[in-house]
Scaffold this motif. Structure first.
Motif, PDB file in Angstrom:
ATOM      1  N   UNK A  91      -1.213  44.647 -39.257  1.00 24.30           N
ATOM      2  CA  UNK A  91      -1.580  46.196 -39.441  1.00 24.30           C
ATOM      3  C   UNK A  91      -2.703  46.859 -38.781  1.00 24.30           C
ATOM      4  N   UNK A  92      -3.819  45.639 -39.324  1.00 20.13           N
ATOM      5  CA  UNK A  92      -5.285  46.298 -39.344  1.00 20.13           C
ATOM      6  C   UNK A  92      -5.783  46.704 -38.316  1.00 20.13           C
ATOM      7  N   UNK A  93      -5.133  44.766 -36.862  1.00 15.50           N
ATOM      8  CA  UNK A  93      -5.509  44.702 -35.495  1.00 15.50           C
ATOM      9  C   UNK A  93      -5.166  46.058 -35.033  1.00 15.50           C
ATOM     10  N   UNK A  94      -3.843  46.537 -35.314  1.00 20.16           N
ATOM     11  CA  UNK A  94      -3.406  48.250 -34.419  1.00 20.16           C
ATOM     12  C   UNK A  94      -3.883  49.332 -34.754  1.00 20.16           C
ATOM     13  N   UNK A  95      -5.332  48.786 -35.847  1.00 20.84           N
ATOM     14  CA  UNK A  95      -5.606  50.469 -36.020  1.00 20.84           C
ATOM     15  C   UNK A  95      -7.328  50.321 -35.098  1.00 20.84           C
ATOM     16  N   UNK A  96      -7.225  49.174 -34.296  1.00 21.15           N
ATOM     17  CA  UNK A  96      -8.054  48.978 -33.295  1.00 21.15           C
ATOM     18  C   UNK A  96      -9.366  49.270 -33.498  1.00 21.15           C
ATOM     19  N   UNK A  97     -10.073  49.428 -34.034  1.00 25.16           N
ATOM     20  CA  UNK A  97     -11.630  49.355 -35.193  1.00 25.16           C
ATOM     21  C   UNK A  97     -11.729  49.115 -36.288  1.00 25.16           C
ATOM     22  N   UNK A  98     -12.761  47.864 -36.740  1.00 20.94           N
ATOM     23  CA  UNK A  98     -13.438  47.319 -37.502  1.00 20.94           C
ATOM     24  C   UNK A  98     -13.161  47.866 -38.654  1.00 20.94           C
ATOM     25  N   UNK A  99     -13.490  49.389 -38.921  1.00 16.25           N
ATOM     26  CA  UNK A  99     -13.619  50.005 -40.388  1.00 16.25           C
ATOM     27  C   UNK A  99     -12.165  50.120 -41.270  1.00 16.25           C
ATOM     28  N   UNK A 100     -11.265  50.417 -40.153  1.00 16.22           N
ATOM     29  CA  UNK A 100     -10.206  50.326 -40.371  1.00 16.22           C
ATOM     30  C   UNK A 100      -9.347  49.027 -40.772  1.00 16.22           C
ATOM     31  N   UNK A 101      -9.962  47.316 -39.772  1.00 15.77           N
ATOM     32  CA  UNK A 101      -8.937  46.773 -39.844  1.00 15.77           C
ATOM     33  C   UNK A 101      -9.445  46.078 -41.327  1.00 15.77           C
ATOM     34  N   UNK A 102     -10.345  46.215 -41.868  1.00 15.71           N
ATOM     35  CA  UNK A 102     -10.373  45.448 -43.291  1.00 15.71           C
ATOM     36  C   UNK A 102      -9.666  45.918 -44.258  1.00 15.71           C
ATOM     37  N   UNK A 103      -9.996  47.586 -44.448  1.00 15.20           N
ATOM     38  CA  UNK A 103      -8.817  47.646 -45.681  1.00 15.20           C
ATOM     39  C   UNK A 103      -7.387  48.211 -44.504  1.00 15.20           C
ATOM     40  N   UNK A 104      -6.881  48.348 -44.116  1.00 13.48           N
ATOM     41  CA  UNK A 104      -5.912  48.339 -43.468  1.00 13.48           C
ATOM     42  C   UNK A 104      -5.109  47.042 -43.931  1.00 13.48           C
ATOM     43  N   UNK A 105      -5.541  45.556 -43.350  1.00 14.96           N
ATOM     44  CA  UNK A 105      -5.635  44.489 -43.604  1.00 14.96           C
ATOM     45  C   UNK A 105      -4.546  44.399 -45.156  1.00 14.96           C
ATOM     46  N   UNK A 106      -5.584  44.577 -45.885  1.00 16.81           N
ATOM     47  CA  UNK A 106      -5.240  44.879 -47.604  1.00 16.81           C
ATOM     48  C   UNK A 106      -4.317  45.999 -47.477  1.00 16.81           C
ATOM     49  N   UNK A 107      -4.292  46.807 -47.014  1.00 17.55           N
ATOM     50  CA  UNK A 107      -2.797  48.045 -47.675  1.00 17.55           C
ATOM     51  C   UNK A 107      -2.078  47.573 -47.183  1.00 17.55           C
ATOM     52  N   UNK A 108      -1.701  46.740 -45.852  1.00 16.64           N
ATOM     53  CA  UNK A 108      -0.335  46.201 -44.881  1.00 16.64           C
ATOM     54  C   UNK A 108       0.318  45.240 -45.602  1.00 16.64           C
ATOM     55  N   UNK A 109      -0.795  44.178 -46.303  1.00 14.64           N
ATOM     56  CA  UNK A 109      -0.072  43.384 -47.549  1.00 14.64           C
ATOM     57  C   UNK A 109       0.057  43.569 -48.820  1.00 14.64           C
ATOM     58  N   UNK A 110      -0.661  44.726 -49.408  1.00 12.98           N
ATOM     59  CA  UNK A 110       0.419  45.460 -50.203  1.00 12.98           C
ATOM     60  C   UNK A 110       1.284  46.459 -50.722  1.00 12.98           C
ATOM     61  N   UNK A 111       1.177  46.663 -49.435  1.00 12.85           N
ATOM     62  CA  UNK A 111       2.829  47.269 -49.051  1.00 12.85           C
ATOM     63  C   UNK A 111       3.825  46.756 -48.535  1.00 12.85           C
ATOM     64  N   UNK A 112       3.504  45.092 -48.477  1.00 11.60           N
ATOM     65  CA  UNK A 112       4.850  44.490 -47.836  1.00 11.60           C
ATOM     66  C   UNK A 112       5.060  44.222 -49.182  1.00 11.60           C
ATOM     67  N   UNK A 113       4.377  43.508 -50.420  1.00 12.58           N
ATOM     68  CA  UNK A 113       5.020  42.987 -51.910  1.00 12.58           C
ATOM     69  C   UNK A 113       5.278  44.487 -52.670  1.00 12.58           C
ATOM     70  N   UNK A 114       4.668  45.382 -51.790  1.00 14.84           N
ATOM     71  CA  UNK A 114       5.424  46.416 -52.604  1.00 14.84           C
ATOM     72  C   UNK A 114       7.341  46.733 -51.606  1.00 14.84           C
ATOM     73  N   UNK A 115       7.531  47.099 -51.237  1.00 17.53           N
ATOM     74  CA  UNK A 115       9.239  46.618 -50.056  1.00 17.53           C
ATOM     75  C   UNK A 115       9.738  45.652 -50.614  1.00 17.53           C
ATOM     76  N   UNK A 116       9.072  44.406 -51.408  1.00 17.63           N
ATOM     77  CA  UNK A 116       9.796  42.722 -51.851  1.00 17.63           C
ATOM     78  C   UNK A 116       9.825  43.358 -53.241  1.00 17.63           C
TER      79      UNK A 116
END
Length: 338
Positions: free
Chosen positions: A182-207
Motif C-alpha cells: 500500500x505504501x509502495x503504490x503511492x510511489x513517493x517516500x513521503x506517503x510511503x512511510x505513513x501509508x505503510x503504517x496506515x495499511x497495517x492499521x486498516x488490515x487489523x480493522x478489517x479483521x
C-alpha cells in the motif's frame, strides 16, 4: 497457479499500468495542450481506474473458477457461496461500529502526523503535491475524488484482493506485506512511510469487523479530514489577517534547514510523538471494543496461529516493488534537482 502468485501478477500489472500511463500522459502533455490542461479530477479518476480495473477483471475470473471453493466463513460458520465474498468481505456493520471506527481512526491520526513529519525531513513531494492539487477546487468534488473514490478503490485492492488472499498463508506477514505494498503504490517516500503504517492499521480493522466496509470508512475519514483542512486553512488565515495563499511549512530537507529551524522541527515531532503514544494506546482500547462488539475478539486473538505457509513473495511481486522504489528515487532526484 497458486492464489498468491495470481494476485502478485495482478499487482505487477497494476504497477506497470500506473507507471506507464503516468509517464505517457506526462510525455503527451509536452506536445498536446489538452493533456497539459487536464483537470485534477480527471487525473485522479484515471489513476484510480488503473488501480481498480486489473483487480476487478481478476476478481471476475477467479469467482467463476475453482480457485476459491466454498468454505466456512470466520464469523458465523456459514458457507461462503462465492469467491467474491471471500475476496471482498462486504459484511454489514452497525452504527455503533461505524462510530467506534471513526473514533479509533482519529486516535491514530497523531501517529500518522509523526510519520509524515519524519518523512518530510527528507522529501515533501507527496503530501504537499496533494494539498496543492486540492487548493482552489470545488469542495464536494474534492471530497468525492480524493476521499470517497480512493477509500473504495484502494481498499478493494489492498484490504480486499491482496490481503484476503495472503492471509490464507499467514496472517501477520499478510498484514505487513499489504501495508508495505500500500505504501509502495503511492510511489513517493513521503506517503510511503505513513501509508505503510496506515495499511497495517486498516488490515487489523478489517479483521476486527470481518468487513471491508470498516477499512473503507477509516480510509475515507482520514482523506476527508485532509480535504476539510485544506479548505478551512485559507479561511482561518484570512480571519487572522494573514495571506490566504500562504502555506504552513511542515518541513523540508534536513540539509537545507537552519540549525534553529531543524531543532524546532524536531521538537515539534517529539511533542507529537508523545501525544501519539497516548492516543495510539487509546486506539488499541477502542479496537478491542470493536472486536468485541462484532463478536470477533476470540477470532482476533487466535488469528495468527492459522495459515497454510504458502510462499507470498514471488518474482512478479519483487519486480513490482523494485519499480515502485525506482519511481520514488526518481521523484526524490527530480525534487532535489528542481
Amino acid at each position: 497457479m497458486s492464489e498468491n502468485k495470481g494476485v502478485n501478477r495482478i499487482f505487477l500489472l497494476t504497477v506497470l499500468l500506473y507507471v506507464g500511463v503516468s509517464f505517457a500522459l506526462s510525455f503527451l502533455a509536452a506536445f498536446v495542450p489538452a493533456f497539459g490542461n487536464m483537470s485534477n479530477y480527471v487525473s485522479i479518476l484515471i489513476s484510480q481506474m488503473l488501480v481498480f480495473v486489473p483487480g476487478f477483471l481478476y476478481l471476475r475470473r477467479v469467482s467463476r473458477s475453482d480457485s476459491f471453493p466454498a468454505q466456512e466463513t470466520e464469523w458465523h460458520g456459514e458457507e461462503s457461496r462465492t469467491g467474491i465474498r471471500q475476496l471482498i468481505p462486504y459484511r454489514k456493520i452497525n452504527i455503533g461500529t461505524i462510530a467506534l471506527v471513526v473514533v479509533c481512526t482519529y486516535l491514530m491520526y497523531p501517529l500518522i502526523i509523526v510519520l509524515n513529519a519524519i518523512s518530510m525531513i527528507f522529501t515533501t513531494s507527496g503530501s504537499a503535491a496533494v494539498q496543492d492539487m486540492m487548493q482552489g477546487q470545488n469542495f464536494l468534488l474534492s471530497l468525492l475524488f480524493t476521499a470517497v473514490m480512493p477509500a473504495c478503490v484502494e481498499e478493494f485492492l489492498f484490504r480486499g484482493l491482496l490481503f484476503q488472499t495472503y492471509k490464507r498463508s499467514r496472517m501477520l506477514p499478510a498484514i505487513l506485506l499489504t501495508g508495505f505494498l500500500f505504501g509502495c503504490m503511492h510511489m513517493n517516500l513521503n506517503q510511503f512511510i505513513y501509508a505503510f503504517a496506515l495499511g497495517v492499521y486498516l488490515a487489523f480493522l478489517t479483521e476486527a469487523t470481518g468487513s471491508i466496509f470498516s477499512s473503507m470508512i477509516a480510509h475515507f475519514t482520514l482523506n476527508a479530514t485532509s480535504v476539510v483542512m485544506t479548505f478551512l486553512l485559507p479561511i482561518l488565515y484570512e480571519a487572522m489577517g494573514m495571506d490566504p495563499n500562504m502555506q504552513i511549512q511542515t518541513g523540508g530537507y534536513a540539509s537545507t534547514m537552519e540549525s534553529s529551524e531543524l531543532l524546532m522541527f524536531l521538537m515539534g515531532i517529539t511533542i507529537w510523538a508523545i501525544i501519539a503514544v497516548g492516543t495510539t494506546c487509546g486506539a488499541v482500547g477502542i479496537y478491542i471494543a470493536i472486536c468485541k462488539i462484532n463478536h470477533r475478539w476470540d477470532y482476533v486473538k487466535g488469528m495468527f496461529s492459522r495459515g497454510t505457509r504458502e510462499k507470498m513473495i514471488t518474482v512478479p511481486l519483487i519486480i513490482a516493488v523494485l519499480i515502485c522504489f525506482a519511481v520514488m528515487g526518481l521523484r526524490i532526484y527530480l525534487e532535489r534537482m528542481g
